[in-house]
Design a protein around this motif. Structure first.
Motif, PDB file in Angstrom:
ATOM      1  N   CYS A   1       0.815  -1.418  -0.062  1.00 42.23           N
ATOM      2  CA  CYS A   1      -0.075   0.065  -0.014  1.00 42.23           C
ATOM      3  C   CYS A   1       0.904   1.297  -0.008  1.00 42.23           C
ATOM      4  O   CYS A   1       0.259   2.223   0.366  1.00 42.23           O
ATOM      5  N   GLU A   2       1.936   1.395  -0.404  1.00 41.43           N
ATOM      6  CA  GLU A   2       2.765   2.436  -0.592  1.00 41.43           C
ATOM      7  C   GLU A   2       2.863   2.812  -2.080  1.00 41.43           C
ATOM      8  O   GLU A   2       2.995   2.002  -2.998  1.00 41.43           O
ATOM      9  N   PHE A   3       2.786   4.133  -2.433  1.00 42.84           N
ATOM     10  CA  PHE A   3       2.470   4.772  -3.691  1.00 42.84           C
ATOM     11  C   PHE A   3       3.538   5.954  -3.664  1.00 42.84           C
ATOM     12  O   PHE A   3       3.383   6.816  -3.055  1.00 42.84           O
ATOM     13  N   PHE A   4       4.098   5.895  -4.994  1.00 47.93           N
ATOM     14  CA  PHE A   4       5.034   7.104  -5.160  1.00 47.93           C
ATOM     15  C   PHE A   4       4.905   8.120  -6.226  1.00 47.93           C
ATOM     16  O   PHE A   4       4.877   7.558  -7.226  1.00 47.93           O
TER      17      PHE A   4
ATOM     18  N   VAL B   1       2.682   8.008  -0.835  1.00 45.19           N
ATOM     19  CA  VAL B   1       1.297   8.115  -0.130  1.00 45.19           C
ATOM     20  C   VAL B   1       1.149   6.567   0.372  1.00 45.19           C
ATOM     21  O   VAL B   1       1.726   5.769  -0.461  1.00 45.19           O
ATOM     22  N   THR B   2       0.805   6.536   1.615  1.00 50.83           N
ATOM     23  CA  THR B   2       0.695   5.404   2.271  1.00 50.83           C
ATOM     24  C   THR B   2      -0.962   4.852   2.586  1.00 50.83           C
ATOM     25  O   THR B   2      -1.394   5.824   3.196  1.00 50.83           O
ATOM     26  N   HIS B   3      -1.099   3.747   2.213  1.00 49.58           N
ATOM     27  CA  HIS B   3      -2.290   3.134   2.613  1.00 49.58           C
ATOM     28  C   HIS B   3      -3.623   4.061   2.591  1.00 49.58           C
ATOM     29  O   HIS B   3      -4.359   4.366   3.414  1.00 49.58           O
ATOM     30  N   PRO B   4      -3.967   4.149   1.325  1.00 44.65           N
ATOM     31  CA  PRO B   4      -5.443   4.794   1.233  1.00 44.65           C
ATOM     32  C   PRO B   4      -6.363   3.894   1.594  1.00 44.65           C
ATOM     33  O   PRO B   4      -6.471   3.029   0.938  1.00 44.65           O
TER      34      PRO B   4
ATOM     35  N   MET C   1      -5.334   8.552   4.513  1.00 43.14           N
ATOM     36  CA  MET C   1      -4.169   8.162   4.087  1.00 43.14           C
ATOM     37  C   MET C   1      -3.091   8.933   4.718  1.00 43.14           C
ATOM     38  O   MET C   1      -3.372  10.036   5.239  1.00 43.14           O
ATOM     39  N   LYS C   2      -1.879   8.485   4.325  1.00 42.35           N
ATOM     40  CA  LYS C   2      -0.739   9.297   5.049  1.00 42.35           C
ATOM     41  C   LYS C   2       0.248   9.993   3.855  1.00 42.35           C
ATOM     42  O   LYS C   2       0.406   9.156   2.766  1.00 42.35           O
TER      43      LYS C   2
ATOM     44  N   GLY D   1     -13.039  -5.219   1.772  1.00 44.35           N
ATOM     45  CA  GLY D   1     -12.068  -6.325   1.192  1.00 44.35           C
ATOM     46  C   GLY D   1     -11.869  -5.984  -0.335  1.00 44.35           C
ATOM     47  O   GLY D   1     -10.930  -6.503  -0.800  1.00 44.35           O
ATOM     48  N   ARG D   2     -12.337  -5.052  -0.804  1.00 40.69           N
ATOM     49  CA  ARG D   2     -12.120  -4.652  -2.433  1.00 40.69           C
ATOM     50  C   ARG D   2     -11.045  -3.394  -2.340  1.00 40.69           C
ATOM     51  O   ARG D   2     -11.205  -3.041  -1.346  1.00 40.69           O
ATOM     52  N   SER D   3     -10.646  -3.764  -3.446  1.00 44.41           N
ATOM     53  CA  SER D   3      -9.551  -2.411  -3.802  1.00 44.41           C
ATOM     54  C   SER D   3     -10.188  -1.843  -5.055  1.00 44.41           C
ATOM     55  O   SER D   3     -10.651  -2.537  -6.001  1.00 44.41           O
TER      56      SER D   3
END
Length: 147
Positions: free
Chosen positions: A29-32, A38-41, A57-58, A121-123
């Protein structure tokens, strides 16, 4: 079992343990973007008639002052910043060297005009658009039931 066989098992176990210490831990869950991470939306489950969903999110590792100026996702046709002393527009300042926590009880991202209920449980795909960092492809996780 012989002494040689026992030593081999101990040696293999020690090598496996040592090798596991050298491998960096996986970070889900890390996106750059080019200017930040961005961590864990995440969000909560929404019923079919829900007018919006709050996204938390962070945002950290900010190397250059930036702004969140857009969100595109198939689950909503609009987005805005919500929470304490915020306007309705989507224009979130993210200062260099600072960490921004988007949380339910404070400033958060609000997805408006939902196109479907969000299921546990969905993304769902979510594109975050930053003024200087460009487009960041992320996933929005539905991690919790309704509160």
């Amino acid at each position: 079992m012989t002494v040689i066989t026992t030593r081999r098992h101990i040696l293999r176990a020690g090598l496996a343990l040592g090798a596991s210490c050298l491998v960096p831990p996986a970070r889900a869950c890390e996106f750059f973007a080019s200017t930040l991470r961005v961590t864990h939306p995440w969000t909560r489950v929404t019923p079919a008639e829900a007018p919006f969903a709050m996204v938390c999110m962070k945002i950290d590792q900010v190397t250059r002052t930036d702004r969140l100026i857009g969100v595109v996702t198939p689950v909503a046709t609009g987005a805005e910043i919500g929470g304490i002393s915020t306007g309705r527009s989507l224009d979130l300042l993210i200062e260099k060297g600072r960490e921004v926590q988007l949380v339910e009880a404070g400033v958060h991202l609000r997805l408006t005009r939902l196109t479907q209920p969000l299921l546990i449980g969905r993304s769902y795909p979510m594109r975050l658009i930053f003024e200087k960092g460009g487009v960041l492809e992320a996933e929005l996780n539905v991690d919790y039931e309704m509160s």
